[in-house]
Design a protein around this motif. Sequence first.
Motif, PDB file in Angstrom:
ATOM      1  N   UNK A 109       0.821  -1.210   0.000  1.00 33.46           N
ATOM      2  CA  UNK A 109       0.000   0.000   0.000  1.00 33.46           C
ATOM      3  C   UNK A 109       0.859   1.266   0.000  1.00 33.46           C
ATOM      4  N   UNK A 110       2.085   1.163   0.511  1.00 34.32           N
ATOM      5  CA  UNK A 110       2.960   2.333   0.508  1.00 34.32           C
ATOM      6  C   UNK A 110       3.492   2.632  -0.889  1.00 34.32           C
ATOM      7  N   UNK A 111       3.478   1.632  -1.781  1.00 30.38           N
ATOM      8  CA  UNK A 111       4.139   1.782  -3.074  1.00 30.38           C
ATOM      9  C   UNK A 111       3.186   1.822  -4.261  1.00 30.38           C
ATOM     10  N   UNK A 112       1.954   1.332  -4.089  1.00 27.70           N
ATOM     11  CA  UNK A 112       1.076   1.124  -5.237  1.00 27.70           C
ATOM     12  C   UNK A 112       0.039   2.230  -5.374  1.00 27.70           C
ATOM     13  N   UNK A 113      -0.578   2.267  -6.550  1.00 26.49           N
ATOM     14  CA  UNK A 113      -1.685   3.190  -6.818  1.00 26.49           C
ATOM     15  C   UNK A 113      -2.950   2.684  -6.140  1.00 26.49           C
ATOM     16  N   UNK A 114      -3.992   3.535  -6.049  1.00 27.21           N
ATOM     17  CA  UNK A 114      -5.225   3.079  -5.377  1.00 27.21           C
ATOM     18  C   UNK A 114      -5.823   1.815  -5.979  1.00 27.21           C
ATOM     19  N   UNK A 115      -5.910   1.731  -7.306  1.00 24.08           N
ATOM     20  CA  UNK A 115      -6.493   0.541  -7.923  1.00 24.08           C
ATOM     21  C   UNK A 115      -5.623  -0.678  -7.666  1.00 24.08           C
ATOM     22  N   UNK A 116      -4.314  -0.522  -7.838  1.00 20.46           N
ATOM     23  CA  UNK A 116      -3.415  -1.648  -7.601  1.00 20.46           C
ATOM     24  C   UNK A 116      -3.452  -2.077  -6.134  1.00 20.46           C
ATOM     25  N   UNK A 117      -3.582  -1.112  -5.214  1.00 21.44           N
ATOM     26  CA  UNK A 117      -3.670  -1.455  -3.793  1.00 21.44           C
ATOM     27  C   UNK A 117      -4.936  -2.234  -3.492  1.00 21.44           C
ATOM     28  N   UNK A 166      -9.533   0.714   3.955  1.00 16.45           N
ATOM     29  CA  UNK A 166     -10.172   1.954   4.418  1.00 16.45           C
ATOM     30  C   UNK A 166      -9.240   2.844   5.236  1.00 16.45           C
ATOM     31  N   UNK A 167      -8.348   2.233   6.044  1.00 15.57           N
ATOM     32  CA  UNK A 167      -7.395   3.054   6.780  1.00 15.57           C
ATOM     33  C   UNK A 167      -6.435   3.771   5.833  1.00 15.57           C
ATOM     34  N   UNK A 168      -5.972   3.028   4.843  1.00 16.16           N
ATOM     35  CA  UNK A 168      -5.081   3.629   3.853  1.00 16.16           C
ATOM     36  C   UNK A 168      -5.805   4.721   3.058  1.00 16.16           C
TER      37      UNK A 168
END
Length: 753
Positions: free
Chosen positions: A306-314, A354-356
Motif C-alpha cells: 500500500x505504501x508503493x502502489x496506486x489506489x487501484x493496484x492497492x 479503508x485506513x489507507x
Amino acid sequence: MTSSAPLYSKRLWLLISGIVLALVAILSHQRTFIIADNLIHDAIIASQQHPLTGRVIIVAIDDDSITTLGRWPWRRSLHAELVNRISEQQPAAIGLDILFSEADLQHPEDDRLLAQAIRQSGVITLPVVFNQMGQIPYVQVPAPMLAQEAASLGHVHIKVDDDGVVRSALMWQSTGQEQYPHFSTAILIAAGHPHQSTALKQPDAQLIPYAGNQGYFPRISYRDVIEGRIPDEMFKDKLVLVGATATGIGDQYATPVSRDGQLMPGVEIIANILESQLSGRTISPAAPWQNVALNLVFVSMALLGFMLLSPLAALLLSFSLLVLLLLATYGAAIASGLLLAPSAGALGLVLIYPLWSWHRLDTAARFLAAEFESFKRDLPMLPMSKPPAAFHDFLDRRINALHEATHQLRGMHRFISDSVNGLPDPTLICDPGGIIRVANQAAASYFGTDNPTALQQQPLLPLLQHIQDKQSSHPAINLQVLLAQAGIEVEAQDEKQRELLVKLAPCKDAAERHIGWILSIIDVSKLWQAEKDRDEAFRFITHDIRAPLSSIISLVELQKLSPEKNGERWLAMIEKHADNALTLADDFVQLTRAKSGHYQFHEHNLADLLHEAIDDAWALAHERNITITLTDAPFEAHACVDSTLLKRALANLLSNAIKFSPDHSVISCSIRPSGRYWSLEVQDQGIGISPEAQSQLFQSFSRVHQQSHPHIEGTGLGLAFVQAVATRHQGEVRLASTPGKGSSFSILIPRHA
C-alpha cells in the motif's frame, strides 16, 4: 504544502501499520473470531471427502426396522439374535451403540441370552455414559451381567460446540479413578488393533476428519440382518457398528459436512472417528504462534504494498492477498491436516484499505487546505462569507471557505426542486439522452406511483409510449424528437382517452449547449369537455329550443291575424310545440345533471328499480299493444347507485324500445351477473341500428333515424343521458343490434362489494 508533509505522512502510515500488526497478532493468538474460523474449517473439512478403507460398516436401526420389528425399545433377546448372526461371519469387532444400563426386570431371561451372545462373540464393545449428580460426576455402565462379558467398554460422548455443530470428540474421559477410552478406540482394542494405548494419553478433544456427508458409510438394515437377507461374509473381518438412525430414536447432530439441513446420526459420527484411526488421517488446530505468523506475513505484505502502489493496484493487492490467505489455509489443511485460523488476518486485510484510503484523503485534504490558503494570499479579492474562528482546524477552515458556494448551490437546488414539485401538471426533467433526473408529485400520480423518486433514472420514451399524437396516432415523443434538440408542443391522447397537451422544451447552459429537457403533460380533458358542453348549450339555445319557440310565436301571430279561423287546430299545434320545448329543456337539464351533477349513491336492489321502470312504461306500451316482460332477474341484485338517475336511464331505454318497436311486439328485460357487474338489459324487436350509425348513437342531439324514420320523434339526448349515468356509476353501456331484427341495450353497474 511544506517540505515536512511527506515525512509526516510516512510516519503516520508507519504508526497505523504498527497498530494494525499488533491488533492482528493479539486477535490471532487469542482466537477471538472463533466463529468465523469454524466456518472456514467446516468448509475445508467438507471439501475433503476421501475414500473409505472399507472395514467399517453400520447396522442401522432405521425406520424400516422399526416398522417391521415393532416400537422401540426392542427386547434384548432380539439384540442377542443380531449379535449371533453377525458373529457367525467372524467380524473383527462389534460395537453396540445401545445403552443397557439397567437389568431387564420384565424379561430377565433376555439379559442372560444377550450376555451369552456377547460372551460367545468375544469382540463386543458396549458404551458407557458419563453423567453428573449435582457437582459429582459418575459413570453409567451397562448392567453387570452384560458388562463383565464385553470385550471392552468405551464412552460415546462427543463434543457439541456452542453453535450446535460436532467438530471434535474426547478420546478419553474419566471420573478420577475410572477412565474410559472413546467408543471407537475401545472397538479397535477389542479387535486387537495395535497402537491404541497411546490414545488414552491424549486428554484434549481431537478434531474429527469426516470422510463424507451423512449416509457416506455403508449401512445394513437391522431388519435385513435379523431376517437373514445379507450376503455371506458381509461382516468378515469388519468393524461393525450397531446404532440407531431412525427418526425419533437416534441422536442426530449437525456436522461440518451437513448439507441441506441433513443431520448425522451419532453412530455415523463414531464411524468417522473409527475410520480416521484406521486410515491414520488426522486434523489438528494450529498452535497460536502458527496463526500469528501466518496472519502477520500476509498483513505485512499488504502494508508494504500500500505504501508503493496506486489506489487501484492497492485494492487489487488487498483482494488478492485475502484470496491467497484462504488458499494457504486450505493448502495447509490438505497437506498436513493443520487447521490454521485466518480470520484475524482477513480482518486486517479488510481494515487496511479503508485506513489507507483515510490516510490518503487526509493527506489530500491537508494539501487542498494549504493550496487554498495560498490561493487566498495570491487573490485577495476572493469573497469570504465570514472569517473562520480562531480555534478551528484545517477542515473547519476549508468548510468555512466553501460554505457560501455550497449554500448557494443548495438554495438553488431547493428552489428548483420546490418549484418543480409545486407545479400542478406532471413535469419531468431529463438529461439529453432522455433519462429522468427530477420528477414532481403530479408526475408520480400520473404514472401510477406514490413516490417521485421511483421515476428517477428511468428512460423517458418507454413511459410515454401510451401518449399518442392525435394527428399521427404515433407516440407524441420519440427518439427523433430528442435527437432534434428542439422544443415541441403537441395535442395528444393517452390510453384512458384523456386529452393532453404535451410540451417538451430543451434546457441549455450558459454556453448554449444542450444539457437536458423539461417535459410537461397538461390534462386538458376537463377544459375541452367544458368547451364541448358550452357548444352543446349554445346549440341547444340557438337551434333546438329556438325552433319550437319560434313555431309557437308564429302560430300566435297567425291566431292574432285570423282569430276566428282554425283556433282549436292552432292551439293544439301550440301545445305540441310547447311540450316538445319542455321535453327538450328537461332532457337537456337531466343530461347536464348526469354529466356534472352531484350523485346520491345508496345501496339499492336493482331488481326493484327495473320493476318500477317497467311499471312506469306500461301505459305507453299498452297504447300500442306492446308487451314488456322480465325474462330473467334474481330476487336481489344489490348495487350502490343513484336510484333516481338510474331509473330514468332505464326509462329512456324502455321509451326508445317502445318507440322503435312495431305494434303487438315484445320487449324483454333482464338482470344478469357479468363478472363484477350487474347487466341490466332491454331488448326490443324493432328496426335495429346499422353499424355505421352505432358510432354516433350516444352523442348529444344525435338522431340516427331522422332520415329513415322521420315520424319517430325524439330529442337525441336520451341515450347520451344513459351513457353519462353509466359512466358516473363506473360502468358502461353495451349495444348489440341487427338492422331489421331489433336492438339490445345493456347498462353495466358494479356489483355491491
